[in-house]
Scaffold this active site. Structure first.
Site, PDB file in Angstrom:
ATOM      1  CB  CYS A 219       6.269   3.972   6.362  1.00  0.00           C
ATOM      2  SG  CYS A 219       4.723   3.089   6.316  1.00  0.00           S
TER       3      CYS A 219
ATOM      4  CD  GLU B 137      -2.600   1.256  -0.041  1.00  0.00           C
ATOM      5  OE1 GLU B 137      -3.326   0.349  -0.456  1.00  0.00           O
ATOM      6  OE2 GLU B 137      -2.399   2.304  -0.692  1.00  0.00           O
TER       7      GLU B 137
ATOM      8  CE  LYS C 228       5.057   0.724   1.677  1.00  0.00           C
ATOM      9  NZ  LYS C 228       3.951   1.617   1.675  1.00  0.00           N
TER      10      LYS C 228
HETATM   11  C1  UDX Z   1       4.881   7.325   3.612  1.00  0.00           C
HETATM   12  C2  UDX Z   1       4.878   7.209   2.081  1.00  0.00           C
HETATM   13  O1  UDX Z   1       4.717   8.524   1.517  1.00  0.00           O
HETATM   14  C3  UDX Z   1       3.746   6.299   1.627  1.00  0.00           C
HETATM   15  O2  UDX Z   1       3.800   6.123   0.221  1.00  0.00           O
HETATM   16  C4  UDX Z   1       3.894   4.947   2.320  1.00  0.00           C
HETATM   17  O3  UDX Z   1       2.810   4.117   1.977  1.00  0.00           O
HETATM   18  C5  UDX Z   1       3.953   5.117   3.833  1.00  0.00           C
HETATM   19  O4  UDX Z   1       4.992   6.035   4.187  1.00  0.00           O
HETATM   20  P1  UDX Z   1       3.455   8.649   5.417  1.00  0.00           P
HETATM   21  O5  UDX Z   1       4.529   8.254   6.371  1.00  0.00           O
HETATM   22  O6  UDX Z   1       2.044   8.387   5.789  1.00  0.00           O
HETATM   23  O7  UDX Z   1       3.664   7.931   3.996  1.00  0.00           O
HETATM   24  O8  UDX Z   1       3.552  10.218   5.117  1.00  0.00           O
HETATM   25  P2  UDX Z   1       4.521  11.129   4.217  1.00  0.00           P
HETATM   26  O9  UDX Z   1       3.683  12.169   3.590  1.00  0.00           O
HETATM   27  O10 UDX Z   1       5.372  10.342   3.325  1.00  0.00           O
HETATM   28  O11 UDX Z   1       5.403  11.883   5.306  1.00  0.00           O
HETATM   29  C6  UDX Z   1       6.371  11.204   6.100  1.00  0.00           C
HETATM   30  C7  UDX Z   1       7.125  12.190   6.962  1.00  0.00           C
HETATM   31  O12 UDX Z   1       7.982  13.012   6.173  1.00  0.00           O
HETATM   32  C8  UDX Z   1       6.222  13.164   7.733  1.00  0.00           C
HETATM   33  O13 UDX Z   1       6.735  13.350   9.027  1.00  0.00           O
HETATM   34  C9  UDX Z   1       6.314  14.428   6.925  1.00  0.00           C
HETATM   35  O14 UDX Z   1       6.060  15.582   7.677  1.00  0.00           O
HETATM   36  C10 UDX Z   1       7.770  14.378   6.462  1.00  0.00           C
HETATM   37  N1  UDX Z   1       8.038  15.159   5.242  1.00  0.00           N
HETATM   38  C11 UDX Z   1       7.389  14.851   4.082  1.00  0.00           C
HETATM   39  C12 UDX Z   1       8.983  16.193   5.270  1.00  0.00           C
HETATM   40  O15 UDX Z   1       9.581  16.479   6.310  1.00  0.00           O
HETATM   41  N2  UDX Z   1       9.253  16.876   4.107  1.00  0.00           N
HETATM   42  C13 UDX Z   1       8.625  16.589   2.925  1.00  0.00           C
HETATM   43  O16 UDX Z   1       8.938  17.255   1.921  1.00  0.00           O
HETATM   44  C14 UDX Z   1       7.667  15.544   2.907  1.00  0.00           C
END
Ligand code: UDX
Ligand code: ADP
Length: 463
Positions: free
Chosen positions: A277, A162, A221
């Site tokens: 993740c 996913e 993944k």
């Molecule tokens: C991530 C992956 O994006 C997703 O495809 C996978 O299925 C699960 O892991 P998620 O952890 O839910 O998703 O959120 P994501 O939007 O990826 O953000 C992860 C972390 O990175 C957050 O703490 C977010 O604030 C941080 N982040 C994200 C940054 O610090 N800078 C960015 O530019 C993007």
């Protein structure tokens, strides 16, 4: 095979939203989500859909449409397994906290328990789908458990990772960039793949459904998450250099993001990435690489985590240094505790580690987060086992209103990028604080110039 009954084991952040969307888009399929956690299932069944245990924009509406029609939440795991032709495994796979691979490898005990339960209960052939993110070759272990039951039932194992991100789960599920399905190359494997393709084809364009072998799917993944996290650590590494050189990391990100080869996404410098993740999957990748003796590969990816830990620590150090090298008994207000906006999930949130550092310095932490409860925050801190629970409880004050949380504080730290923080009356907040009043914007969401004109001492990341 035409699927009419699906079971999903695990009613968490992945299983819950994914199954809600499958049920909404496939009214002809009965979808039953099961979990051992009785409270969680009771919450999913709460008559008021606003009270479901996971906050995601748009999710409660989908649940209220499908629940009771073809979407069911239950603790009767055996019954749901028995009835379903296709079983998704969406249980948690945390990093091991004991034994071999401690702190690195994924703990597969929940997966194995599921496999054993399926093996025990199943009386007819089943397709078992790995939904949780798993180390490459886990399907092999699941298959071995299932195939050794001796009751003649045939199992096909598919990997269907996913890719939804929390906070945007519903839109990601409704409009995925791609659906990845890995399966055996045998005719039976291909038939199982087709059965799952047919489920998604109810709402996803067939061009976006990619089929591969099982191992490619499992590894894709981990690779996707490692690449995304690596971009954040890369821009965060530049943020520290920006602070020394007078460059502004937001300007640098914009400039490089316009290169179509680089692209603009995942270049937002921050206090550090969190979530269930990124760290887990990279540690997993590092562990797998090491176990094959690929030390350079392992070290390369481990740097992404090292940089992220450094970024969190650097943020708390900056607060202490700026506040004249002492925060003892000072009130520091956190805006946000969730690991990103639009979710109530706090797993691996940077806020936890920054709070832990500041409590070590005897600061008093006040927090306002629109979706996270005090109990959750306390259990996050207690989980670190840095100090006794009473000390955490003493150091943590939680408010349901940001203005109250900020009153009489010495500094504000923005830990989550909730939209509402940008709409506040910052003059009112300034007037209620000790002077000089500091803002440490760990998400670069506030207008630093405007805050400075009010009188704040503003510190963003990388400027
Ligand atoms: C991530 C992956 O994006 C997703 O495809 C996978 O299925 C699960 O892991 P998620 O952890 O839910 O998703 O959120 P994501 O939007 O990826 O953000 C992860 C972390 O990175 C957050 O703490 C977010 O604030 C941080 N982040 C994200 C940054 O610090 N800078 C960015 O530019 C993007
Ligand atoms: P994720 O983010 O991967 O969805 P969560 O921790 O939110 O992870 O959800 C996983 C869910 O799986 C939890 O609610 C947990 O109770 C459930 N679970 C774990 N093992 C089993 C099992 N053997 N049978 C049923 N449910 C399980």
């Amino acid at each position: 095979m035409k699927i009419t009954k699906i079971c999903c084991i695990g009613a968490g952040y992945v299983g819950g939203p994914t199954m809600a969307v499958i049920a909404q888009k496939c009214p002809h399929i009965q979808v039953t989500v099961v979990d051992l956690n009785e409270q969680r299932i009771a919450d999913w069944n709460d008559p008021n859909p606003e009270n479901i245990p996971i906050y995601e924009p748009g999710l409660s509406e989908i649940v209220s449409e499908a629940r009771g029609r073809n979407l069911f939440f239950s603790t009767d795991v055996d019954k749901a397994i028995d009835e379903a032709q296709m079983i998704f495994i969406s249980v948690n796979t945390p990093t091991k906290t004991y034994g071999k691979g401690k702190g690195m490898a994924a703990d597969l005990k929940f997966i194995e328990l599921c496999a054993r339960q399926i093996a025990r209960v199943a009386k007819q052939n089943k397709i078992v789908v790995e939904k949780s993110t798993l180390p490459v070759r886990t399907a092999e272990a699941i298959k071995s458990i299932l195939d050794n039951t001796g009751n003649g039932v045939q199992f096909q194992i598919l990997s269907n990772p996913e890719f939804l991100a929390e906070g945007t789960a519903v839109t990601d599920l409704l409009n995925p960039d791609r659906i990845l399905i890995g399966g055996d190359t045998t005719p039976e494997g291909q038939e199982a793949i087709q059965a799952l393709v047919d489920v998604y084809a109810n709402w996803v364009n067939i061009d976006k459904i990619l089929t591969t072998n099982v191992w490619s799917s499992e590894l894709s993944k981990l690779t996707a998450n490692a690449f995304l996290a690596q971009r954040i650590s890369s821009i965060n590494a530049m943020s520290e250099l920006c602070e020394k050189t007078g460059a502004d990391v937001n300007e640098v990100a914009r400039a490089i993001g316009m290169d179509s080869r680089i692209g603009p996404k995942f270049l937002k410098a921050s206090v550090g990435f969190g979530g269930s993740c990124f760290q887990k999957d990279i540690l997993n990748l590092v562990y797998i690489a090491k176990s094959y003796g690929l030390n350079e590969v392992a070290d390369y990816w481990e740097q992404v985590i090292i940089m992220n830990d450094h970024q969190k620590r650097r943020f708390s150090n900056k607060i202490v240094q700026t506040l004249y090298n002492t925060v003892a008994d000072k009130k520091i207000t956190f805006l946000g505790w969730a690991f990103k906006k639009d979710t109530n999930d706090t797993r691996e949130s940077a806020a936890i580690y920054v709070a832990d550092d500041l409590i070590n310095e005897q600061a008093k932490i006040s927090v306002y987060d629109p979706k996270v409860s005090r109990n959750k925050m306390l259990s996050d801190l207690n989980y670190l086992e840095t100090r006794i629970e009473a000390e955490n409880s003493n150091a943590l004050n939680v408010f349901d209103n940001a203005y109250e949380a900020c009153k009489n504080s010495h500094a504000i730290a923005v830990l989550t990028e909730w939209d509402e923080f940008t709409t506040y009356d910052w003059k009112k907040i300034y007037d209620s604080m000790h002077k000089p009043a500091f803002v440490f914007d760990g998400r670069n969401i506030l207008n630093g110039k405007e805050l400075e004109s009010i009188g704040f001492v503003y510190n963003g990341i990388g400027s």
